[in-house]
Design a protein around this motif. Structure first.
Motif, mmCIF file in Angstrom:
data_model
loop_
_atom_site.group_PDB
_atom_site.id
_atom_site.type_symbol
_atom_site.label_atom_id
_atom_site.label_comp_id
_atom_site.label_asym_id
_atom_site.label_seq_id
_atom_site.Cartn_x
_atom_site.Cartn_y
_atom_site.Cartn_z
ATOM 1 N N ASP A 54 44.267 88.728 54.278
ATOM 2 C CA ASP A 54 43.156 88.166 53.510
ATOM 3 C C ASP A 54 43.734 87.510 52.256
ATOM 4 O O ASP A 54 44.522 88.129 51.533
ATOM 5 C CB ASP A 54 42.183 89.277 53.123
ATOM 6 N N MET A 55 43.337 86.273 52.003
ATOM 7 C CA MET A 55 43.940 85.511 50.909
ATOM 8 C C MET A 55 43.767 86.204 49.562
ATOM 9 O O MET A 55 44.727 86.331 48.788
ATOM 10 C CB MET A 55 43.345 84.103 50.863
ATOM 11 N N GLU A 56 42.566 86.670 49.256
ATOM 12 C CA GLU A 56 42.346 87.257 47.928
ATOM 13 C C GLU A 56 43.071 88.586 47.776
ATOM 14 O O GLU A 56 43.552 88.923 46.693
ATOM 15 C CB GLU A 56 40.850 87.408 47.649
ATOM 16 N N VAL A 57 43.154 89.361 48.860
ATOM 17 C CA VAL A 57 43.917 90.614 48.808
ATOM 18 C C VAL A 57 45.384 90.316 48.485
ATOM 19 O O VAL A 57 46.005 90.961 47.629
ATOM 20 C CB VAL A 57 43.798 91.373 50.147
ATOM 21 N N LYS A 58 45.946 89.314 49.137
ATOM 22 C CA LYS A 58 47.359 88.990 48.925
ATOM 23 C C LYS A 58 47.579 88.374 47.538
ATOM 24 O O LYS A 58 48.576 88.692 46.871
ATOM 25 C CB LYS A 58 47.849 88.051 50.034
ATOM 26 N N ARG A 59 46.692 87.508 47.095
ATOM 27 C CA ARG A 59 46.847 86.906 45.760
ATOM 28 C C ARG A 59 46.776 87.975 44.670
ATOM 29 O O ARG A 59 47.551 87.957 43.711
ATOM 30 C CB ARG A 59 45.773 85.837 45.532
ATOM 31 N N SER A 60 45.863 88.921 44.817
ATOM 32 C CA SER A 60 45.746 90.003 43.846
ATOM 33 C C SER A 60 47.026 90.840 43.802
ATOM 34 O O SER A 60 47.521 91.194 42.732
ATOM 35 C CB SER A 60 44.548 90.885 44.202
ATOM 36 N N LEU A 61 47.567 91.144 44.988
ATOM 37 C CA LEU A 61 48.814 91.909 45.050
ATOM 38 C C LEU A 61 49.954 91.152 44.382
ATOM 39 O O LEU A 61 50.738 91.732 43.616
ATOM 40 C CB LEU A 61 49.156 92.214 46.508
ATOM 41 N N PHE A 62 50.058 89.859 44.642
ATOM 42 C CA PHE A 62 51.159 89.082 44.060
ATOM 43 C C PHE A 62 51.022 88.956 42.537
ATOM 44 O O PHE A 62 52.025 88.911 41.833
ATOM 45 C CB PHE A 62 51.256 87.707 44.737
ATOM 46 N N ARG A 63 49.791 88.921 42.023
ATOM 47 C CA ARG A 63 49.614 88.954 40.563
ATOM 48 C C ARG A 63 50.164 90.254 39.999
ATOM 49 O O ARG A 63 50.855 90.264 38.974
ATOM 50 C CB ARG A 63 48.131 88.794 40.206
ATOM 51 N N ASP B 83 48.085 80.154 53.636
ATOM 52 C CA ASP B 83 48.823 79.177 52.837
ATOM 53 C C ASP B 83 49.653 79.914 51.784
ATOM 54 O O ASP B 83 49.099 80.446 50.812
ATOM 55 C CB ASP B 83 47.845 78.207 52.173
ATOM 56 N N ILE B 84 50.947 79.930 51.975
ATOM 57 C CA ILE B 84 51.828 80.670 51.069
ATOM 58 C C ILE B 84 51.867 80.010 49.692
ATOM 59 O O ILE B 84 52.076 80.673 48.677
ATOM 60 C CB ILE B 84 53.233 80.805 51.690
ATOM 61 N N GLY B 85 51.633 78.702 49.637
ATOM 62 C CA GLY B 85 51.566 78.029 48.342
ATOM 63 C C GLY B 85 50.461 78.598 47.473
ATOM 64 O O GLY B 85 50.645 78.794 46.256
ATOM 65 N N LEU B 86 49.305 78.891 48.076
ATOM 66 C CA LEU B 86 48.201 79.475 47.314
ATOM 67 C C LEU B 86 48.521 80.899 46.878
ATOM 68 O O LEU B 86 48.120 81.332 45.793
ATOM 69 C CB LEU B 86 46.920 79.456 48.149
ATOM 70 N N ILE B 87 49.229 81.641 47.721
ATOM 71 C CA ILE B 87 49.647 82.995 47.338
ATOM 72 C C ILE B 87 50.636 82.918 46.175
ATOM 73 O O ILE B 87 50.532 83.662 45.196
ATOM 74 C CB ILE B 87 50.278 83.721 48.546
ATOM 75 N N ALA B 88 51.597 81.986 46.257
ATOM 76 C CA ALA B 88 52.597 81.839 45.197
ATOM 77 C C ALA B 88 51.964 81.423 43.877
ATOM 78 O O ALA B 88 52.422 81.832 42.793
ATOM 79 C CB ALA B 88 53.650 80.817 45.619
ATOM 80 N N ASP B 89 50.898 80.623 43.952
ATOM 81 C CA ASP B 89 50.248 80.143 42.728
ATOM 82 C C ASP B 89 49.576 81.263 41.944
ATOM 83 O O ASP B 89 49.198 81.059 40.774
ATOM 84 C CB ASP B 89 49.216 79.067 43.072
ATOM 85 N N ALA B 90 49.422 82.429 42.558
ATOM 86 C CA ALA B 90 48.866 83.576 41.831
ATOM 87 C C ALA B 90 49.885 84.188 40.881
ATOM 88 O O ALA B 90 49.558 85.090 40.108
ATOM 89 C CB ALA B 90 48.365 84.625 42.820
ATOM 90 N N THR B 91 51.136 83.729 40.956
ATOM 91 C CA THR B 91 52.205 84.251 40.097
ATOM 92 C C THR B 91 52.645 83.188 39.095
ATOM 93 O O THR B 91 52.314 82.013 39.231
ATOM 94 C CB THR B 91 53.432 84.657 40.940
ATOM 95 N N ALA B 92 53.428 83.642 38.136
ATOM 96 C CA ALA B 92 54.030 82.705 37.176
ATOM 97 C C ALA B 92 55.420 82.286 37.630
ATOM 98 O O ALA B 92 56.154 81.645 36.880
ATOM 99 C CB ALA B 92 54.093 83.354 35.798
ATOM 100 N N ARG B 93 55.795 82.669 38.853
ATOM 101 C CA ARG B 93 57.141 82.380 39.384
ATOM 102 C C ARG B 93 57.073 81.880 40.824
ATOM 103 O O ARG B 93 57.699 82.460 41.724
ATOM 104 C CB ARG B 93 58.014 83.632 39.298
ATOM 105 N N PRO B 94 56.357 80.810 41.100
ATOM 106 C CA PRO B 94 56.244 80.321 42.488
ATOM 107 C C PRO B 94 57.581 79.961 43.119
ATOM 108 O O PRO B 94 57.695 79.973 44.342
ATOM 109 C CB PRO B 94 55.327 79.103 42.367
ATOM 110 N N ALA B 95 58.600 79.668 42.306
ATOM 111 C CA ALA B 95 59.920 79.348 42.860
ATOM 112 C C ALA B 95 60.557 80.550 43.541
ATOM 113 O O ALA B 95 61.460 80.394 44.374
ATOM 114 C CB ALA B 95 60.843 78.818 41.758
ATOM 115 N N ASP B 96 60.104 81.763 43.188
ATOM 116 C CA ASP B 96 60.681 82.986 43.752
ATOM 117 C C ASP B 96 59.926 83.488 44.983
ATOM 118 O O ASP B 96 60.242 84.556 45.498
ATOM 119 C CB ASP B 96 60.679 84.101 42.695
ATOM 120 N N VAL B 97 58.931 82.725 45.434
ATOM 121 C CA VAL B 97 58.065 83.180 46.522
ATOM 122 C C VAL B 97 58.380 82.419 47.813
ATOM 123 O O VAL B 97 58.568 81.200 47.802
ATOM 124 C CB VAL B 97 56.580 82.983 46.149
#
Length: 700
Positions: free
Chosen positions: A391-400, A420-434
């Protein structure tokens, strides 16, 4: 061996084969880095050395050993596809066996293919405990070509020999000793112990393997064994031919059996299947050489975190523990923690009960795993892989949360199958590490890992994914983000075509049988039941708002899910399961026929050829689109994904290699001939039509 027997070098050290002279036991050393392959220079040098030993009156016995990290580990792949050059390996090996003086093989590392055949021809074999033996030629669509099918049964018996040559599996030294392939295991200095054995054999008539009798199998047992091999081979030719050659060893003298073996080897070497398997062999190696990453250094990874210990997460944790990583498994609650720990322990307990693992190794690997509740415990991890609910929101929350916990430079990976892994990465301040590390179930068994990069993923993070996959002994394929990436995107498309076939007249068991006859280990509906119908259902519901209302859509799978039939785990899906056995279900037949009526589709008999042609074309169609969109850079990436993740028969070389061999226009013509012209039939995708029309090939 006494100090007076220490070998001294004779001849130029640059030669790949040299005699290290001692008296009365000489040592022939093969030194052809990196794996002492049987190149023409090695064959010539080994033949010359054996002839010199035979002529030298001061030498009464000889040991064959190898420099470097391994014994002879197979043929020289640089000679694949080239005309064979003398001396041929069978002649060299026959000369070893015919030597008038005792010859002992000192085996360390791997003795594979021609290396194993060299060892078989020696008069005795001493091996280090860590050595492995095998005749893996069937994996290249071949049979052993230098006496392996004839000498092996003379040492280990028919049953074991058929098993080894038809599967190509390797055996460790301890099993080789039990089988009779090895005479002794070394306890210290391998070469010294081999030379001691050779000295013991001086004055004794050499026990030549080719002269040993071999008991024939009962005719009924032999026929049943070949039938068993044929069933497991799923259309591959080489395993059956290898088994039949082994059976000849009981009836023919060695040289006659070898002549039949060589004839079969040469026939297979020029076959389509061998060409496909050689492609698969090289593609598996080439896929890790990603353009643009040649000089990029990966980050150091030792401490790994896994978030979620469900079916996927537990398998991922086991894969990392098996590879020697320090693994911490994190769950969200105490109950989930306990269930995850039990699941992982159960994986190891089953491996012990099946004999694949010792209790000591299980305990060692379990000790490398720790368990915690909550993400703060992951602060010291170099890499964290999430395997939580899709689930996108579950994963974005975890990555935050992870972003606030992990140290700078730590890599964050998601195991998502579609999102979309780009959307998951955007939940962080370090998308280059995702990045995505998409494992396949069961993750501790399946070899494929899709390494998914976003537009922001740093090159060294991609290189880290490749390095981690290599350490896990996985086959990695780098791709870009799209729905389903490579494998699941293609799977969704050909599963859709399979459902069209249902609506037009086929039943699930007929589609599955056709694709199993094609060479897949399981058909698409059996695979759906194994994976769980609820996973694809969740994706369909997610995509429903954006689906083209004019798109043809078969809703039988949705109705199964609405009835609580999610596959094997609920005892029913496309099939029903009684004591684990798959059976066609009249309930499903009724749903399929009712769907045809609602769509006003006149059901008809659909041939095996049509089923195979339409599903093959669906696979190639979507692969064309993936290449056009540059989700991957190379056709071989698609081939490797399909072979290692989805069971596409390796003896076909993968869908795009096979499409080149058959011709894209032929595939289209096959489909157009068989699909109905006046109903809801096959509509080829633009990518395949364009490539067919232009005569383009996937491989030069």
């Amino acid at each position: 061996m006494t100090s007076s027997q220490t070998p001294t070098r004779s001849g130029e050290s640059s030669e790949p084969v040299r005699i290290l002279a001692t008296s009365p036991v000489a040592l022939i050393e093969i030194d052809n880095p990196p794996v002492n392959a049987t190149s023409q220079a090695v064959r010539a040098g080994l033949l010359s050395a054996i002839q010199e030993i035979d002529r030298n009156p001061q030498t009464e016995a000889v040991v064959i050993a190898c420099a470097g990290r391994t014994f002879v580990a197979g043929a020289d792949i640089r000679e694949f596809g080239q005309p064979p050059r003398e001396p041929h390996l069978p002649d060299v090996i026959n000369a070893i066996e015919a030597c008038l003086k005792p010859v002992v093989a000192a085996v360390h590392g791997s003795a594979l293919g021609g290396g194993c055949e060299i060892a078989l021809a020696c008069h005795a074999r001493v091996a280090e405990p860590g050595a492995t033996f095998g005749l893996p030629e069937v994996r290249l669509g071949l049979v052993p070509g230098a006496g392996g099918t004839q000498r092996l049964p003379r040492l280990v018996g028919m049953e074991a020999a058929i098993d080894l040559v038809s599967t190509g599996r390797t055996v460790k030294a301890a099993e080789a000793l039990r089988l009779g392939l090895v005479d002794r295991l070394s306890s210290g200095d391998l070469r010294a112990e081999a030379m001691d054995l050779a000295q013991e054999m001086i004055g004794v008539q050499p026990a030549r393997t080719g002269e040993r009798p071999v008991a024939a199998m009962d005719a009924h047992a032999a026929s049943a064994k070949v039938a068993e091999v044929r069933k497991k081979a799923r259309g591959a030719e080489a395993p059956c031919k290898a088994a039949e050659l082994v059976l000849l060893a009981a009836d023919l003298p060695l040289l006659e059996g070898m002549a039949r073996e060589r004839e079969t080897f040469l026939e297979l070497r020029s076959s389509e299947q061998s060409a496909a398997l050689r492609h698969a062999f090289f593609a598996e190696r080439e896929v890790t050489r990603v353009p643009g990453l040649e000089k990029v250094e990966p980050r150091s990874i030792q401490k790994v975190g896994v978030v979620g210990a469900g079916t996927m997460g537990s398998g991922i944790a086991v894969a990392f523990a098996d590879a020697g990583f320090d693994v911490k498994v994190v769950e969200t609650s105490e109950s989930a923690f306990a269930a995850g720990q039990a699941r992982i322990t159960d994986i190891y307990d089953k491996q012990v009960s099946s004999g694949r693992l010792t209790s000591a190794v299980r305990d060692e690997r379990l000790s490398s795993l720790s368990y915690e509740v909550g993400t703060p415990s992951l602060a010291d991890r170099d890499l964290v892989v999430e395997a939580v609910f899709e689930d996108m929101e579950v994963k974005r929350s975890l990555f935050r949360d992870l972003d606030g916990v992990l140290a700078p430079g730590a890599v964050l990976a998601t195991n998502t199958s579609y999102l979309d892994i780009g959307l998951i990465a955007d939940a962080t301040a370090r998308p280059a590490d995702v990045l995505g590390l998409h494992f396949f179930s069961p993750a501790n068994v399946m070899k494929l890992v899709e390494i998914v990069k976003t537009d922001a993923t740093a090159p060294e993070v991609i290189a880290t994914g490749l390095a981690v996959a290599k350490r896990l002994r996985k086959v990695p394929v780098v791709c870009r983000v799209c729905d389903g990436f490579v494998g699941n995107r293609i799977l969704a498309r050909y599963r859709q075509q399979a459902e069209y076939l249902l609506e037009e007249g086929a039943l699930p068991q007929e589609v599955d049988a056709a694709m199993e006859a094609f060479g897949f280990p399981m058909g698409p509906f059996a695979v759906s039941d194994l994976a769980g119908l609820d996973i694809a259902w969740a994706r369909r519901k997610r995509l429903a708002p954006t689906r083209d209302p004019h798109e043809r859509y078969v809703d039988v799978a949705d109705r199964l899910c609405e009835a609580g039939r999610f596959g094997r785990k609920t005892g029913a899906g496309w099939y029903r399961y009684t004591a684990g056995k798959r059976e066609p279900d009249p309930f499903v037949t009724g749903l399929v026929e009712e769907a045809s009526q609602r769509r006003k589709v006149l059901r008809r008999t659909i041939s095996v050829d049509e089923i195979q042609a339409r599903i093959r074309a669906a696979i190639v169609n979507e692969a064309c689109k993936i290449l056009d969109e540059r989700i991957v850079e190379r056709p071989l990436d698609v081939d490797v994904v399909m072979m290692h993740g989805y069971g596409y028969p390796a003896w076909r070389g993968g869908p795009l290699f096979e499409a080149d061999r058959i011709g894209l226009k032929v595939i289209l013509d096959q489909v157009n001939e068989r699909a109905p012209q006046d109903g809801p039939g096959w509509e080829p995708a633009a990518g395949l039509v364009r490539r067919a029309a232009s005569g383009a090939r996937f491989y030069p």
